[in-house]
Design an enzyme around this catalytic site. Structure first.
Site, PDB file in Angstrom:
ATOM      1  N   LYS A 129       0.821  -1.221   0.000  1.00  0.00           N
ATOM      2  CA  LYS A 129       0.000   0.000   0.000  1.00  0.00           C
ATOM      3  C   LYS A 129       0.855   1.271   0.000  1.00  0.00           C
ATOM      4  CE  LYS A 129      -4.127  -1.958   2.239  1.00  0.00           C
ATOM      5  NZ  LYS A 129      -3.656  -3.290   2.617  1.00  0.00           N
ATOM      6  N   TYR A 130       1.721   1.396  -0.994  1.00  0.00           N
ATOM      7  CA  TYR A 130       2.536   2.611  -1.123  1.00  0.00           C
ATOM      8  C   TYR A 130       1.627   3.825  -1.264  1.00  0.00           C
ATOM      9  CZ  TYR A 130       6.486  -0.521  -1.951  1.00  0.00           C
ATOM     10  OH  TYR A 130       7.447  -1.476  -1.825  1.00  0.00           O
TER      11      TYR A 130
END
Length: 493
Positions: A328-329
């Site tokens: 989940k950058y």
């Protein structure tokens, strides 16, 4: 009318009358003025905790509750008592009739197995819930939800006393049938006949019940889905199989994933939220034959080292599945370049897929692509989320779809609750999938494989607790695999 409620109440049989009169005599049923937990003043108070001190009465109650569901043809494999008062009732029933029992913890311990459901059971089995008293039905819902999470079906609950304040209706709305040995109005009728109370007391109780109905409205997902279906004359069908779509992918990882799904006949992604590497590797090895993809949260491992990712890669080769690091950058392009390729975890070296929030704009895709494209990796954008109140909706979701279309060589899919676009090379992956319908403690309905794959036209079901908290993770994974694949086959044109 209040008098009619008592007069028209069902007359108790002799054995049930005996149980009620004994409950009255030992002080388990009291009349007067009592302040309930909610702060409301009630003319009746029922405290069934005392029955543990009267073994003959406890056994009579367990027998009566068992006989009730047996007479109605209720089928079940295991029992579960709602903690805490119903636990001794369930235990007596289990011992007397030789029926396996499971237990729900009220609090999950931070050590040991960390399970909320204890006991031996098979995923897909039916569990009869045992409860002493229902008012709103909330305590039953708080028990059925974790039972459903581990793959147990909950269709019926048997209770000793139904206060007739809406609990049975609330449970019925959630697919659970309530069977009560005693109802308040029948209790009042019996106690009046035996002169344990007078009519004034009876009328006060009936008025209290009438004025204090508890309604818990479930999330109305079914009605919304029904309305959406009515807008279109017929349900959409898939025009392309996974195998055909694999030939149309621009991204190599998307192509590989669709081929794996087609060859192994599985659209199941296992979300392995496990915090120690030994158990992680054991469970992944067990479920590997049944999954197309493994989703990790590698930064939650308490004993992480690069050996564990090497072992995961070896298992991916052994069982032919894709590895998806749920990272989940969400930072600017320059930062994610380093997060992806450097630091402790170096996901680009071992994860076939990572994901990112589109929030920072196109720079996040370009930053990840610098290392991802040369390594032939894939990126999934988080276009929608399963959590209540999230902001990934409407214009945000639409912008995510447009962003993906600009980078077809790298962006291979979405985390979404439904199909968002017609591009055959885009793979839709949906979290929050349960094998059976159920609710959490707020009454929310979980999404089933049929709903996700069949109606919402997603491609991959993501399942976590339903597998790794099951007594037999491999068996549970196999069950989810079958359910997901059958939903896919039914959805084909």
């Amino acid at each position: 009318r209040m008098e009619d409620a008592i007069r028209n109440a069902e007359k108790l049989d002799k054995s049930t009358e005996g149980i009620l009169l004994k409950l009255f005599d030992i002080g388990a049923v009291k009349f007067g003025e009592f302040t309930l937990k909610s702060g409301v003043k009630s003319p009746i108070y029922i405290d069934l905790r005392v029955i543990v001190s009267f073994p003959e009465l406890l056994e009579a109650i367990a027998v009566k509750m068992y006989d009730l569901v047996a007479s109605k043809g209720v089928k079940f494999d295991v029992l579960c008592g709602v903690p805490y008062t119903a636990l001794p009732i369930a235990t007596v029933m289990s011992l007397k009739y030789k029926i396996a029992m499971v237990m729900r913890r009220k609090e999950v311990k931070k050590y040991g197995t960390k399970r909320i459901i204890e006991g031996i059971f098979k995923s897909g089995s039916t569990c009869l819930v045992i409860e002493d008293l229902i008012t709103s039905g909330m305590s039953v819902m708080e028990t059925t939800a974790p039972l459903n999470d581990v793959g147990l079906k909950t269709t019926d609950v048997v209770v000793l006393v139904d206060r007739e304040q809406g609990g049975a209706t609330n449970l019925k709305l959630r697919g659970v049938n309530a069977h009560a040995v005693l109802k308040i109005t029948s209790m009042l009728k019996c106690l009046l006949e035996h002169k344990r109370i007078d009519e004034t007391v009876g009328q006060k109780v009936v008025k209290f019940i009438r004025d204090n109905q508890v309604v818990i409205k479930p999330e109305d997902e079914k009605k919304k889905a029904s309305k959406e279906e009515k807008k279109s004359p017929e349900k959409k069908k898939r025009s392309l199989t996974y195998a055909v779509r694999a030939t149309k992918c621009r991204n190599p990882t998307a192509r590989k994933l669709l081929k794996v799904m087609s060859e192994k006949k599985t659209n199941l992604c296992f979300s392995a939220d496990i915090t120690d590497k030994k158990r992680l590797l054991e469970v992944v090895d067990a479920v590997g034959p049944h999954i197309c993809m493994l989703k990790t949260h590698i930064d939650t491992l308490e004993d992480f080292d690069m050996d564990v990712v090497k072992a995961l890669r070896a298992l991916a080769v052994k069982h032919n599945f894709i590895i998806f690091e749920d990272r989940k950058y969400a930072d600017i392009g320059n930062t994610v370049v380093s997060q992806y390729a450097k630091g402790i975890y170096k996901p680009v070296e071992w994860a076939d897929i990572v994901n990112a929030h589109p929030l920072p704009g196109a720079g996040i895709v370009e930053g990840l692509a610098k290392n991802g494209v040369p390594a032939k990796r894939g990126l999934v954008l988080i276009a929608e989320m399963s959590s209540k109140g999230n902001l990934a909706t409407g214009a945000y979701t639409e912008a995510s779809v447009k962003m993906a279309a600009s980078y077809p060589d790298f962006v291979m899919g979405f985390i979404s609750m439904r199909k968002l676009c017609e591009d055959p090379g885009i793979i839709h992956m949906t979290p929050g999938v349960k094998l059976v319908k159920g609710t959490d403690n707020l009454g929310q309905q979980y999404q089933t494989p049929d709903l996700v794959i069949g109606e919402k036209q997603s491609d991959v079901i993501i399942v976590g607790r339903g597998i790794y908290k099951a007594q037999d993770p491999a068996e549970s994974a196999q069950t989810y695999k079958k359910a997901g694949w059958e939903a896919y086959e039914k959805s084909l044109a």
